[in-house]
Design a protein around this motif. Sequence first.
Motif, PDB file in Angstrom:
ATOM      1  N   GLY A 111       5.861   2.012   7.868  1.00  0.00           N
ATOM      2  CA  GLY A 111       6.412   3.000   7.947  1.00  0.00           C
ATOM      3  C   GLY A 111       5.854   4.085   7.344  1.00  0.00           C
ATOM      4  N   ILE A 112       6.384   5.260   7.592  1.00  0.00           N
ATOM      5  CA  ILE A 112       7.036   6.391   6.374  1.00  0.00           C
ATOM      6  C   ILE A 112       7.719   6.490   5.718  1.00  0.00           C
ATOM      7  N   VAL A 113       7.276   7.312   4.586  1.00  0.00           N
ATOM      8  CA  VAL A 113       7.922   7.013   3.399  1.00  0.00           C
ATOM      9  C   VAL A 113       9.439   7.967   3.396  1.00  0.00           C
ATOM     10  N   HIS A 114      10.635   7.161   3.179  1.00  0.00           N
ATOM     11  CA  HIS A 114      11.971   7.589   3.601  1.00  0.00           C
ATOM     12  C   HIS A 114      12.101   9.037   2.533  1.00  0.00           C
ATOM     13  N   PRO A 115      12.708  10.255   3.035  1.00  0.00           N
ATOM     14  CA  PRO A 115      12.998  11.164   1.911  1.00  0.00           C
ATOM     15  C   PRO A 115      13.292  11.344   1.010  1.00  0.00           C
ATOM     16  N   ASN A 116      14.398  10.165   1.481  1.00  0.00           N
ATOM     17  CA  ASN A 116      15.397   9.780   0.303  1.00  0.00           C
ATOM     18  C   ASN A 116      14.931   8.867  -1.444  1.00  0.00           C
ATOM     19  N   VAL A 117      13.524   8.137  -0.558  1.00  0.00           N
ATOM     20  CA  VAL A 117      12.942   7.205  -1.587  1.00  0.00           C
ATOM     21  C   VAL A 117      11.588   8.163  -2.721  1.00  0.00           C
ATOM     22  N   PHE A 173      13.552   1.756   2.851  1.00  0.00           N
ATOM     23  CA  PHE A 173      12.573   2.672   2.012  1.00  0.00           C
ATOM     24  C   PHE A 173      11.515   3.101   3.163  1.00  0.00           C
ATOM     25  N   THR A 174      10.955   3.678   4.534  1.00  0.00           N
ATOM     26  CA  THR A 174      10.978   3.724   5.302  1.00  0.00           C
ATOM     27  C   THR A 174      11.430   4.525   6.663  1.00  0.00           C
ATOM     28  N   GLU A 175      10.656   5.894   7.386  1.00  0.00           N
ATOM     29  CA  GLU A 175      11.264   6.228   8.573  1.00  0.00           C
ATOM     30  C   GLU A 175      11.134   6.875   9.423  1.00  0.00           C
ATOM     31  N   PRO A 176      10.079   6.638  10.147  1.00  0.00           N
ATOM     32  CA  PRO A 176      10.307   5.693  10.705  1.00  0.00           C
ATOM     33  C   PRO A 176       9.435   4.389  10.115  1.00  0.00           C
ATOM     34  N   SER A 177       9.860   3.194  10.624  1.00  0.00           N
ATOM     35  CA  SER A 177       9.919   1.622  10.408  1.00  0.00           C
ATOM     36  C   SER A 177       9.010   1.152  11.778  1.00  0.00           C
ATOM     37  N   TYR A 178       7.735   0.259  10.914  1.00  0.00           N
ATOM     38  CA  TYR A 178       6.787  -0.139  12.543  1.00  0.00           C
ATOM     39  C   TYR A 178       6.627  -1.847  11.716  1.00  0.00           C
ATOM     40  N   GLU A 179       6.579  -2.517  12.865  1.00  0.00           N
ATOM     41  CA  GLU A 179       6.560  -4.328  12.680  1.00  0.00           C
ATOM     42  C   GLU A 179       4.800  -4.610  12.920  1.00  0.00           C
ATOM     43  N   VAL A 180       4.127  -4.987  12.504  1.00  0.00           N
ATOM     44  CA  VAL A 180       2.476  -4.588  13.158  1.00  0.00           C
ATOM     45  C   VAL A 180       2.151  -5.811  13.275  1.00  0.00           C
ATOM     46  N   ASP A 181       1.932  -5.597  14.757  1.00  0.00           N
ATOM     47  CA  ASP A 181       1.058  -7.313  15.049  1.00  0.00           C
ATOM     48  C   ASP A 181      -0.425  -6.813  15.191  1.00  0.00           C
ATOM     49  N   VAL A 182      -0.817  -8.207  14.595  1.00  0.00           N
ATOM     50  CA  VAL A 182      -2.546  -7.875  15.353  1.00  0.00           C
ATOM     51  C   VAL A 182      -3.360  -8.956  16.183  1.00  0.00           C
ATOM     52  N   SER A 183      -3.769  -8.862  17.833  1.00  0.00           N
ATOM     53  CA  SER A 183      -4.306  -9.710  18.432  1.00  0.00           C
ATOM     54  C   SER A 183      -4.968 -10.851  17.349  1.00  0.00           C
ATOM     55  N   SER A 200       4.846  13.808   1.985  1.00  0.00           N
ATOM     56  CA  SER A 200       5.168  13.131   2.678  1.00  0.00           C
ATOM     57  C   SER A 200       4.358  12.075   2.427  1.00  0.00           C
ATOM     58  N   GLY A 201       4.452  10.177   2.998  1.00  0.00           N
ATOM     59  CA  GLY A 201       3.530   9.234   2.504  1.00  0.00           C
ATOM     60  C   GLY A 201       3.716   8.344   3.830  1.00  0.00           C
ATOM     61  N   PHE A 202       2.694   7.162   3.267  1.00  0.00           N
ATOM     62  CA  PHE A 202       2.794   5.904   4.857  1.00  0.00           C
ATOM     63  C   PHE A 202       2.951   4.985   2.908  1.00  0.00           C
ATOM     64  N   ALA A 203       3.510   4.028   3.911  1.00  0.00           N
ATOM     65  CA  ALA A 203       3.696   2.320   2.846  1.00  0.00           C
ATOM     66  C   ALA A 203       3.375   1.873   3.836  1.00  0.00           C
ATOM     67  N   PHE A 204       2.342   0.322   3.769  1.00  0.00           N
ATOM     68  CA  PHE A 204       2.661  -1.012   3.927  1.00  0.00           C
ATOM     69  C   PHE A 204       2.865  -1.957   3.426  1.00  0.00           C
ATOM     70  N   GLY A 205       3.096  -3.403   3.445  1.00  0.00           N
ATOM     71  CA  GLY A 205       3.380  -4.356   3.021  1.00  0.00           C
ATOM     72  C   GLY A 205       2.812  -5.354   3.481  1.00  0.00           C
ATOM     73  N   GLY A 264       1.287  -1.142   0.200  1.00  0.00           N
ATOM     74  CA  GLY A 264      -0.114   0.134  -0.064  1.00  0.00           C
ATOM     75  C   GLY A 264       1.083   1.374  -0.372  1.00  0.00           C
ATOM     76  N   LEU A 265       0.501   2.080  -0.880  1.00  0.00           N
ATOM     77  CA  LEU A 265       1.557   3.819  -0.859  1.00  0.00           C
ATOM     78  C   LEU A 265      -0.133   4.593  -0.508  1.00  0.00           C
ATOM     79  N   VAL A 266       0.711   5.688   0.058  1.00  0.00           N
ATOM     80  CA  VAL A 266       0.210   7.066  -0.354  1.00  0.00           C
ATOM     81  C   VAL A 266       1.056   8.471   0.221  1.00  0.00           C
ATOM     82  N   VAL A 267       0.892   8.679  -0.821  1.00  0.00           N
ATOM     83  CA  VAL A 267       1.439  10.314  -1.047  1.00  0.00           C
ATOM     84  C   VAL A 267       0.807  11.116  -1.221  1.00  0.00           C
TER      85      VAL A 267
END
Length: 345
Positions: A287-293, A253-263, A305-310, A214-217
């Motif tokens: 995570g939040i799309v890295h400025p370099n990307v 490619f994201t900063e900050p980056s997360y691993e997302v757990d679901v209950s 700015s943007g966010f991405a997930f996979g 998923g990508l949103v910019v």
Amino acid sequence: MEEKIKKIKSQIAEQLKSIKDKNSLEDVRIKFLGKKGEVTELLKEFKDLPKEEKPKFGKALNELKNEIENSIKERETKLKAEEISKKLEEEKIDVTLPSKKIIRGSKHPLTRVIEEIEDLFVSMGYDVCSGPELETDEFCFERLNLPKGHPARDMQDTFYITTEYLLRTQTSAVQAHTMMDNKEKGPIREIVPGKTYRREDDATHSHQFNQVEGLVVDKDISFADLKGTLEIFMKHMLGPNTELRFRPSYFPFTEPSYEVDVSCFKCGGKGCNLCKHTGWIELLGAGIVHPNVLRMNGYDPDVYSGFAFGTGLDRLAMFKYEITDIRLLYSNDVRFLEQFDRKDI
Ligand code: FA5
């Protein structure tokens, strides 16, 4: 002569009774009416009769000939009728017998999961995009802030075709394509379901698997947007009581980056075999799309700015349908595939 006529009459009646087919009927016709047939012989004898007897026997012989011809015709008609009814009897079908069962297929669990995700994101205004599976090093890694020799490349070993061409390890590769292709450098909202490849093979890792990116910019995209979107996504897929936990992680490619757990949707977070008694299941990278990307692919990080997930679709399908071995998804075993509900095909 009179005697002979009588005899022929009784003979023909007798013989026609036992006729079973066209050929024997023809034999009877020849026997009585043929060139050397019995009636033809009588007609020859007729010539030598005394004059006064001729009218009487002329009439009788004519009648005999007509009678035989009619009887043969009648028998022929009956034979035809018998033949038709025999054929009908042979071809008779019992319409009350139960019909053959038509085996209907069912949708593959991965197809179900992909369609469910597409429907959700399309309803939120996203585009469904795709990109090449045979990818370049540039798009799979370099344009995602993973230059050659970057240590994070070790996490995603793949199948190299040449040093430049490889089978993509992640659908994140499409991020760079979309940003580069967007000539106006306007907002992006996309999901990218697709096949991905890695040099791995065991019960939870396959050399070929599926991810959805998923990508949103846009302007002013923040972590709150990412969190809200993933909450909608996971509640939709796994149930309204699903909770999310963001753990700090690392993706180049994201900063900050997360691993997302679901209950755990099976035990509601109490702990069970499925979640290995932790109450949580790891499902997404985000995570939040890295400025370099953004910069490398033509977007100004001071404006956008943007966010991405996979996430791995195989893993999502495995959790949703409680499938214990990823290889079952790819083994084409009908007994496995049949277990999925067919109502919505
Ligand atoms: C990635 O691939 C990142 N591109 C995800 C991402 C996207 C992070 C956007 C940030 C922003 P990771 O290597 O963790 O991350 O893989 C993501 C998911 O793919 C995993 O959680 C897992 O579900 C699935 N996956 C990875 N390797 C395999 C494999 N060999 N077989 C099956 N599923 C796999």
